[in-house]
Design a protein around this motif. Structure first.
Motif, PDB file in Angstrom:
ATOM      1  N   MET A 113      52.454 -18.921  12.653  1.00 25.23           N
ATOM      2  CA  MET A 113      52.243 -18.794  14.091  1.00 25.23           C
ATOM      3  C   MET A 113      51.572 -20.081  14.587  1.00 25.23           C
ATOM      4  O   MET A 113      50.454 -20.387  14.171  1.00 25.23           O
ATOM      5  CB  MET A 113      51.298 -17.615  14.406  1.00 25.23           C
ATOM      6  N   THR A 114      52.254 -20.825  15.429  1.00 21.63           N
ATOM      7  CA  THR A 114      51.682 -22.073  15.944  1.00 21.63           C
ATOM      8  C   THR A 114      52.339 -22.449  17.267  1.00 21.63           C
ATOM      9  O   THR A 114      53.557 -22.251  17.431  1.00 21.63           O
ATOM     10  CB  THR A 114      51.870 -23.244  14.936  1.00 21.63           C
ATOM     11  N   PRO A 115      51.557 -22.993  18.212  1.00 25.13           N
ATOM     12  CA  PRO A 115      52.173 -23.412  19.483  1.00 25.13           C
ATOM     13  C   PRO A 115      53.207 -24.512  19.280  1.00 25.13           C
ATOM     14  O   PRO A 115      54.012 -24.783  20.176  1.00 25.13           O
ATOM     15  CB  PRO A 115      50.988 -23.912  20.323  1.00 25.13           C
TER      16      PRO A 115
ATOM     17  N   VAL B  50      56.717 -20.483  14.442  1.00 23.08           N
ATOM     18  CA  VAL B  50      57.105 -19.784  15.670  1.00 23.08           C
ATOM     19  C   VAL B  50      55.983 -19.845  16.701  1.00 23.08           C
ATOM     20  O   VAL B  50      54.808 -19.643  16.383  1.00 23.08           O
ATOM     21  CB  VAL B  50      57.454 -18.302  15.376  1.00 23.08           C
ATOM     22  N   SER B  51      56.362 -20.128  17.959  1.00 19.50           N
ATOM     23  CA  SER B  51      55.423 -20.117  19.089  1.00 19.50           C
ATOM     24  C   SER B  51      55.812 -18.983  20.027  1.00 19.50           C
ATOM     25  O   SER B  51      57.002 -18.718  20.211  1.00 19.50           O
ATOM     26  CB  SER B  51      55.509 -21.443  19.844  1.00 19.50           C
ATOM     27  N   ILE B  52      54.822 -18.324  20.636  1.00 20.81           N
ATOM     28  CA  ILE B  52      55.187 -17.280  21.608  1.00 20.81           C
ATOM     29  C   ILE B  52      55.113 -17.801  23.045  1.00 20.81           C
ATOM     30  O   ILE B  52      55.311 -17.032  23.985  1.00 20.81           O
ATOM     31  CB  ILE B  52      54.345 -15.996  21.455  1.00 20.81           C
ATOM     32  N   GLY B  53      54.851 -19.085  23.229  1.00 19.37           N
ATOM     33  CA  GLY B  53      54.848 -19.618  24.590  1.00 19.37           C
ATOM     34  C   GLY B  53      54.056 -20.910  24.672  1.00 19.37           C
ATOM     35  O   GLY B  53      53.299 -21.239  23.763  1.00 19.37           O
TER      36      GLY B  53
ATOM     37  N   TYR C 290      51.330 -22.226  25.631  1.00 19.34           N
ATOM     38  CA  TYR C 290      49.906 -22.127  25.917  1.00 19.34           C
ATOM     39  C   TYR C 290      49.219 -21.997  24.566  1.00 19.34           C
ATOM     40  O   TYR C 290      49.847 -21.617  23.587  1.00 19.34           O
ATOM     41  CB  TYR C 290      49.574 -20.909  26.797  1.00 19.34           C
ATOM     42  N   VAL C 291      47.930 -22.357  24.530  1.00 20.93           N
ATOM     43  CA  VAL C 291      47.237 -22.333  23.246  1.00 20.93           C
ATOM     44  C   VAL C 291      46.293 -21.140  23.206  1.00 20.93           C
ATOM     45  O   VAL C 291      45.429 -20.987  24.072  1.00 20.93           O
ATOM     46  CB  VAL C 291      46.461 -23.649  23.016  1.00 20.93           C
ATOM     47  N   LEU C 292      46.481 -20.298  22.213  1.00 22.82           N
ATOM     48  CA  LEU C 292      45.613 -19.133  22.019  1.00 22.82           C
ATOM     49  C   LEU C 292      44.531 -19.477  20.997  1.00 22.82           C
ATOM     50  O   LEU C 292      44.604 -20.513  20.335  1.00 22.82           O
ATOM     51  CB  LEU C 292      46.454 -17.957  21.529  1.00 22.82           C
TER      52      LEU C 292
ATOM     53  N   GLY D  52      44.042 -18.028  18.281  1.00 22.86           N
ATOM     54  CA  GLY D  52      44.518 -17.833  16.917  1.00 22.86           C
ATOM     55  C   GLY D  52      45.907 -17.238  16.915  1.00 22.86           C
ATOM     56  O   GLY D  52      46.474 -16.913  17.976  1.00 22.86           O
ATOM     57  N   GLY D  53      46.464 -17.048  15.736  1.00 23.36           N
ATOM     58  CA  GLY D  53      47.830 -16.546  15.609  1.00 23.36           C
ATOM     59  C   GLY D  53      47.936 -15.032  15.597  1.00 23.36           C
ATOM     60  O   GLY D  53      49.037 -14.489  15.442  1.00 23.36           O
TER      61      GLY D  53
ATOM     62  N   PRO E 200      50.040 -13.667  18.667  1.00 21.38           N
ATOM     63  CA  PRO E 200      51.454 -13.955  18.383  1.00 21.38           C
ATOM     64  C   PRO E 200      52.025 -13.076  17.272  1.00 21.38           C
ATOM     65  O   PRO E 200      53.155 -12.585  17.389  1.00 21.38           O
ATOM     66  CB  PRO E 200      51.441 -15.432  17.974  1.00 21.38           C
TER      67      PRO E 200
HETATM   68  N1  ADE Z   1      48.530 -20.007  17.978  1.00 19.38           N
HETATM   69  C1  ADE Z   1      47.857 -20.433  19.066  1.00 19.38           C
HETATM   70  N2  ADE Z   1      48.627 -20.433  20.157  1.00 19.38           N
HETATM   71  C2  ADE Z   1      49.856 -19.970  19.754  1.00 19.38           C
HETATM   72  C3  ADE Z   1      51.091 -19.739  20.419  1.00 19.38           C
HETATM   73  N3  ADE Z   1      51.243 -19.985  21.719  1.00 19.38           N
HETATM   74  N4  ADE Z   1      52.122 -19.267  19.694  1.00 19.38           N
HETATM   75  C4  ADE Z   1      51.984 -19.032  18.373  1.00 19.38           C
HETATM   76  N5  ADE Z   1      50.854 -19.246  17.691  1.00 19.38           N
HETATM   77  C5  ADE Z   1      49.789 -19.704  18.364  1.00 19.38           C
END
Ligand code: ADE
Length: 220
Positions: free
Chosen positions: A84-86, A127-130, A132-134, A136-137, A140
């Motif tokens: 899970m990563t932006p 995989v990113s869910i959008g 924007y930066v959360l 953590g994963g 997502p």
């Molecule tokens: N981790 C931090 N932001 C995320 C995002 N937008 N999608 C997936 N993992 C994330």
């Protein structure tokens, strides 16, 4: 199908797994969830799993070794591992459909300033869910698990997703329930007509209209 989630914050998943459709899918044994605490794979004092970044900079970086050890503790020949990563590919319904056909997916949740880049040697995809930066994963991983679980045979009625948003690259048609009139706003008469063909045509044209107005990019 089995979904393994690797995280530093296992209790974040308690509510997600214990309510509604996900809870019922687990009870019906249509899906099995396994929440793995990455901290259990630390070999350092105080169960340390992160350290300062080489080259300097803000924050802490998760170390690669405990994450790879956590992956290896659950991985089999049929597993697919996703980080899970932006910076990943944008998650969408078609990816959920592909993942719902897998036997076992492993979702790796990063935290802090992310995971040591060498983790990419041990995953099948990012995989990113959008955009924007959360923090953590975990959210997502819940989003992906939710979208995938509802597509597993038997979890919800097939009709529920055959006509819904993003199938045929169209947004969903509008739905209404009782009362017929609320605060002066009435339900479209065609829905009370009992004429199935007219209703189907009206719904399709509403889908096209809504998608053209709001998400023309989907219709390309
Ligand atoms: N981790 C931090 N932001 C995320 C995002 N937008 N999608 C997936 N993992 C994330």
């Amino acid at each position: 199908m089995k979904i393994s989630i690797l995280t530093l914050f296992p209790s974040m998943f308690d509510g997600f797994l214990s309510e509604s459709i996900i809870k019922r899918a687990i009870e019906k044994k249509l899906v099995k969830f396994e929440i793995i605490d990455i901290r259990d794979f630390s070999k350092l004092n105080n169960n340390q799993v992160d350290d300062t970044p080489y080259g300097g900079g803000a924050g802490m970086v998760m170390m690669v070794e405990p994450v790879v050890d956590a992956i290896n503790s659950v991985k089999t020949e049929t597993s697919k591992v996703y980080l899970m990563t932006p910076a990943g590919i944008p998650f969408k319904e078609s990816i959920a459909q592909d993942l719902s056909k897998e036997k076992h997916i492993i979702l790796v949740c990063g935290h802090y300033e992310g995971i040591d880049e060498r983790i990419l040697n041990y995953v099948d995809g990012e995989v990113s869910i959008g955009d924007y930066v959360l923090t953590g994963g975990e959210l997502p991983a819940m989003v992906i698990s939710d979208a995938v679980t509802r597509l597993i045979d038997g979890v919800i009625k097939k009709e529920s997703y055959e006509e819904e948003s993003f199938n045929d690259n169209l947004l969903d048609y509008p739905t209404y329930t009782k009362p017929y009139e609320y605060d002066g706003h009435k339900v479209p008469d065609v829905l009370l007509s009992g004429h199935h063909k007219n209703i189907a045509e009206w719904r399709k044209s509403e889908q096209i209209k809504k998608t053209q107005e709001r998400r023309p990019d989907l219709m390309k």
